[in-house]
Motif scaffolding. Structure first.
Motif, short mmCIF file in Angstrom:
data_model
loop_
_atom_site.label_atom_id
_atom_site.label_comp_id
_atom_site.label_asym_id
_atom_site.label_seq_id
_atom_site.Cartn_x
_atom_site.Cartn_y
_atom_site.Cartn_z
N LEU A 450 -6.42 0.38 10.31
CA LEU A 450 -7.23 1.26 11.26
C LEU A 450 -6.48 1.75 12.53
N TYR A 451 -5.90 0.75 12.86
CA TYR A 451 -5.00 1.05 14.17
C TYR A 451 -3.69 1.88 13.65
N TYR A 452 -3.07 1.91 12.51
CA TYR A 452 -1.88 2.68 12.30
C TYR A 452 -2.56 4.28 12.25
N PHE A 453 -3.57 4.26 11.89
CA PHE A 453 -4.02 5.80 11.49
C PHE A 453 -5.01 6.16 12.56
N SER A 454 -5.01 5.70 13.62
CA SER A 454 -5.70 5.98 15.12
C SER A 454 -5.21 7.10 15.94
N ASN A 455 -5.14 8.19 15.01
CA ASN A 455 -4.62 9.50 15.71
C ASN A 455 -5.08 10.77 15.08
N GLU A 456 -4.52 11.86 15.40
CA GLU A 456 -5.28 13.14 14.78
C GLU A 456 -4.86 13.24 13.49
N GLU A 457 -3.68 12.69 13.17
CA GLU A 457 -3.46 12.74 11.83
C GLU A 457 -4.13 11.86 10.91
N GLY A 458 -4.41 10.74 11.42
CA GLY A 458 -5.40 9.86 10.52
C GLY A 458 -6.60 10.40 10.66
N ALA A 459 -7.32 11.18 11.61
CA ALA A 459 -8.58 11.80 11.51
C ALA A 459 -8.36 12.65 10.27
N LEU A 460 -7.51 13.42 10.16
CA LEU A 460 -7.42 14.39 8.85
C LEU A 460 -7.52 13.59 7.55
N MET A 461 -6.68 12.44 7.69
CA MET A 461 -6.38 11.58 6.48
C MET A 461 -7.97 11.10 6.00
N PHE A 462 -8.61 10.53 7.03
CA PHE A 462 -10.03 9.98 6.62
C PHE A 462 -10.77 10.88 6.25
N GLU A 463 -10.76 12.07 6.52
CA GLU A 463 -11.75 13.10 6.22
C GLU A 463 -11.27 13.29 4.77
N GLU A 464 -10.07 13.58 4.35
CA GLU A 464 -9.63 13.77 2.98
C GLU A 464 -10.00 12.50 2.15
N VAL A 465 -9.84 11.61 2.53
CA VAL A 465 -10.08 10.14 1.83
C VAL A 465 -11.51 10.14 1.68
N GLY A 466 -12.39 10.47 2.69
CA GLY A 466 -13.80 10.76 2.40
C GLY A 466 -14.32 11.81 1.31
N LYS A 467 -13.74 12.73 1.25
CA LYS A 467 -13.99 13.83 0.11
C LYS A 467 -13.73 13.44 -1.09
N ARG A 468 -12.57 12.61 -1.26
CA ARG A 468 -12.25 12.04 -2.66
C ARG A 468 -13.14 10.97 -2.88
N LEU A 469 -13.57 10.03 -2.04
CA LEU A 469 -14.31 8.99 -2.73
C LEU A 469 -15.70 9.43 -2.65
N ARG A 470 -16.16 10.75 -2.21
CA ARG A 470 -17.60 11.22 -2.56
C ARG A 470 -17.55 11.93 -3.98
N GLU A 471 -16.41 12.45 -4.43
CA GLU A 471 -15.93 12.91 -5.62
C GLU A 471 -16.30 12.03 -6.86
N VAL A 472 -15.58 10.80 -6.59
CA VAL A 472 -15.90 9.60 -7.48
C VAL A 472 -17.02 8.93 -7.36
N GLY A 473 -17.98 9.22 -6.54
CA GLY A 473 -19.23 8.34 -6.44
C GLY A 473 -19.05 7.26 -5.49
N LEU A 474 -18.30 6.93 -4.62
CA LEU A 474 -18.37 6.09 -3.79
C LEU A 474 -18.85 6.41 -2.46
N ILE A 475 -20.24 6.88 -2.46
CA ILE A 475 -20.62 7.54 -1.18
C ILE A 475 -20.53 6.60 0.08
N ASP A 476 -20.87 5.26 -0.20
CA ASP A 476 -21.13 4.35 0.97
C ASP A 476 -19.48 4.15 1.41
N LEU A 477 -18.73 3.88 0.72
CA LEU A 477 -17.39 3.72 1.51
C LEU A 477 -16.84 5.18 2.11
N ALA A 478 -17.07 6.37 1.60
CA ALA A 478 -16.70 7.35 2.02
C ALA A 478 -17.43 7.65 3.35
#
Length: 513
Positions: A450-478
Motif C-alpha cells: 500500500l505504501y508503494y502505491f500511495s500516490n495519485e497513480e496508485g489511486a487510479l490503479m486501485f480504482e481500476e482494480v476495484g472495477k475488475r474485482l466487482r466484475e468477477v464477483g469479489l465485491i468485498d475486496l473491491a
C-alpha cells in the motif's frame, strides 16, 4: 513537570535570592554567523594562531548576552562535532578572559553549558566531556547538563565516570541525583539498565550513596522492556529484601513481560499481589494490560472479573478494553455475546471496531468483517492503515491465496503490483509459487504494498482494480481497495476524509443541541 524533576531543578540553585533578569540578547547577524561557521569548519584543524587570526578579523559582539546567543547559534550548526565548538569557546574565553564569571573567561549560562556538554556527548569525546563537566561551577549545572553528560558517558560504559556525577552536588541530594542518573540511563535513547545497575552499585560502594526504591523500579521497567525477564525478577527480589515497595509502573511492566513469555499464572500472581498490597494503579493501565492479555489467551472469564473490578473502583473503561473483550468473546465462538457488548456501547471508536473485526476474521467470517467496515465508514469512524491491512489479510491470507478467477487474483494484483513498482526481489518467491507451486513463501507485506502505491497513480490503479474485482464477483475486496484509493493514497485525500469526518461530527452535535 514531574515533581522529582522540579525538586531536582530546585537543588541546582544555590543562591538565596533571585537574580536580576538578564537583558534580552540582540538577534544574531546571519551573515556573521555564516562566516563564523565557515571559518570554524574549514580551519578546525589549523594551528591556534592561524584560527585565532581569522576569528579576530570578525566583528564579534562584546555584550555577554549577545556572546551567549552567538555561541548557541554556532554550536547548533555543529551538533555532532566537538572540535569547532570547543575551539570557538577557547577563542572567546581567551578574548574575554577578564570577565568576572567563573567560566574560564566566557560568560557561561546554564543554557550554554548544557549545549556545550550536549555537543561533547554526541560527538563521543568522553574525556573532554568529563573534564569540562567537573570544571564548570555548580551554579551552571542544570538538569539538561546532567542529562547530556549521562547520555554521553553511559553508551561508552564509563561506569566510574557516571557514578562520579553524584559528587558534583551536596551530599544531602546524592540519592536524588542517583535516581535522576538511573532514569536517564534506563530511558530513551540510552536504554542501558545493566550500565545503570553497575552505576548504582559503584555509587553505593565508593561514594556511600544508598539506592532508592525509584532506582529499583526504573531498573525493573528497563529490564522488562529489554526482554530480560530473569534480570527484572532478580532486581524485583532485591527490592523485597531491602523493603522497597514496587510502584504501579513496575507491576505493569513485569506482568506484561510475563504474559509475553507465556507465564500467565505467574503474571496473575503478581497482579493479585499488587491488589493485596494496595498499590494504586495509575489510570488503570495495569488492569487494561491484564484484560488485553487474558482475552488474547482466551481466558474471557478472568478478563470479565478484572473488568468488573475496574468498574467497581471507578477506572474509566475506554474502547480498547471493550474491544479486547469483544475480540476474546468472538475468538471463543461466543459471537452473540460479543455482538451484545458491541451494540451496548453508545459511542463506538476505532479500537472497538478493530476488536470486533479481528475476532470475526479469526473465526473466518471475512464477509461480516467487511460489512462492519462499511458500517464503520457510514457512522463517521475513519479507518486507518491497520484496518485495511487486517481486512486484506483476512480475505487473502498472510501469504496470499489463489483466487477463483485466473486473471483477477492475488498473483495478478499484488505480485504483479510489486513487479510494476520495481520490487522484483520481493516478488521472486511468489512468482516461483505461481509457476511451479509448492514453494514456501514469506508473509506478504501488505503495508509496504500500500505504501508503494500511495500516490495519485496508485489511486487510479486501485480504482481500476476495484472495477475488475466487482466484475468477477469479489465485491468485498473491491470495496476495501477502492476505499483505500479514495481516502488513503495521498495526504490530501486523507485530509479530505478527515475533514469530512469532522464536519459530520460537528453537524451531529448541532442536531443534538
Amino acid at each position: 513537570m514531574p515533581p522529582r524533576l522540579f525538586l531536582f531543578r530546585r537543588l541546582l540553585s544555590t543562591s538565596t535570592s533571585s537574580p536580576a533578569p538578564a537583558p534580552a540578547p540582540r538577534p544574531t547577524d546571519p551573515a556573521l554567523l555564516l562566516r563564523l561557521c565557515t571559518i570554524l569548519y574549514q580551519h578546525q584543524h589549523d594551528p591556534d594562531d592561524k584560527l585565532h587570526r581569522r576569528l579576530s578579523a570578525l566583528s564579534l559582539p562584546t555584550a555577554p548576552s549577545d556572546l551567549r546567543e552567538l555561541f548557541l547559534q554556532a554550536s547548533a550548526r555543529f551538533p555532532l562535532s566537538w572540535r569547532p565548538v570547543h575551539r570557538l569557546l577557547a577563542h572567546l574565553s581567551a578574548r574575554h578572559c577578564g570577565a568576572s564569571d567563573g567560566g574560564g573567561g566566557f560568560p557561561h549560562s546554564p543554557a550554554t553549558a548544557a549545549r556545550l556538554l550536549d555537543v561533547l556527548a554526541k560527538s563521543g569525546n568522553t574525556d573532554l566531556l568529563q573534564s569540562t563537566l567537573f570544571s564548570l561551577p555548580r551554579t551552571l549545572l542544570s538538569a539538561a547538563a546532567l542529562r547530556a553528560a549521562v547520555r554521553g558517558l553511559a553508551p561508552s560504559r564509563e561506569v566510574r565516570k557516571v557514578a562520579a556525577l553524584v559528587t558534583l552536588f551536596p551530599e544531602c541530594h546524592s540519592a536524588r541525583i542517583l535516581t535522576f542518573v538511573t532514569d536517564v540511563a534506563c530511558s530513551e535513547p540510552c536504554r542501558l539498565p545493566d550500565v545503570a545497575e553497575k552505576v548504582i552499585k559503584r555509587a553505593e560502594h565508593q561514594h556511600g550513596v544508598s539506592r532508592t526504591a525509584r532506582c529499583d523500579e526504573l531498573l525493573v521497567v528497563a529490564y522488562c522492556r529489554a526482554g530480560s525477564l530473569a534480570e527484572a525478577c532478580r532486581v524485583w527480589n532485591g527490592m523485597e529484601r531491602r523493603g522497597h515497595e514496587p510502584g504501579a509502573a513496575a507491576y505493569q511492566e513485569i506482568v506484561v513481560t510475563m504474559f509475553k513469555n507465556n507465564r500467565a499464572a505467574d503474571a496473575m500472581r503478581v497482579f493479585d499481589g499488587m491488589r493485596r498490597s494496595g498499590v494504586q494503579d495509575d489510570g488503570g493501565a495495569c488492569c487494561r494490560a491484564v484484560v488485553s492479555w487474558l482475552c488474547k489467551d482466551g481466558k474471557v472469564w478472568g478478563a470479565y472479573m478484572v473488568f468488573a473490578e475496574m468498574v467497581k473502583i471507578g477506572v474509566e473503561v475506554d474502547g480498547e478494553v471493550l474491544g479486547d473483550l469483544v475480540y476474546g468473546l468472538i475468538a471463543r465462538r461466543r459471537v452473540r455475546e460479543g455482538y451484545k457488548v458491541f451494540r451496548g456501547v453508545r459511542e463506538k471508536d476505532i479500537a472497538l471496531y478493530h476488536g470486533l473485526m479481528k475476532g470475526l476474521l479469526r473465526i473466518k467470517r471475512a464477509e461480516e468483517a467487511t460489512e462492519l467496515f462499511r458500517e464503520m465508514i457510514s457512522r463517521g469512524c475513519e479507518p486507518n492503515m491497520h484496518t485495511y491491512i487486517m481486512l486484506l489479510q483476512g480475505h487473502l491470507g498472510k501469504r496470499g491465496r489463489k483466487g477463483r478467477d485466473p486473471l483477477v487474483n492475488f498473483e495478478s494484483i499484488f505480485v504483479g503490483g510489486l513487479v510494476k513498482a520495481g520490487r522484483t526481489l520481493e516478488a521472486t518467491k511468489f512468482v516461483e509459487r505461481t509457476m511451479w507451486g509448492g514453494v514456501n513463501v514469506p508473509r506478504f507485506d501488505y503495508n509496504k504494498f500500500l505504501y508503494y502505491f500511495s500516490n495519485e497513480e496508485g489511486a487510479l490503479m486501485f480504482e481500476e482494480v476495484g472495477k475488475r474485482l466487482r466484475e468477477v464477483g469479489l465485491i468485498d475486496l473491491a470495496d476495501i481497495l477502492s476505499t483505500y484509493g479514495e481516502r488513503m493514497t495521498t495526504r490530501d485525500r486523507r485530509r479530505r476524509a478527515m475533514h469530512g469526518l469532522l464536519e459530520s461530527v460537528q453537524s451531529a452535535q448541532d442536531v443534538s443541541c
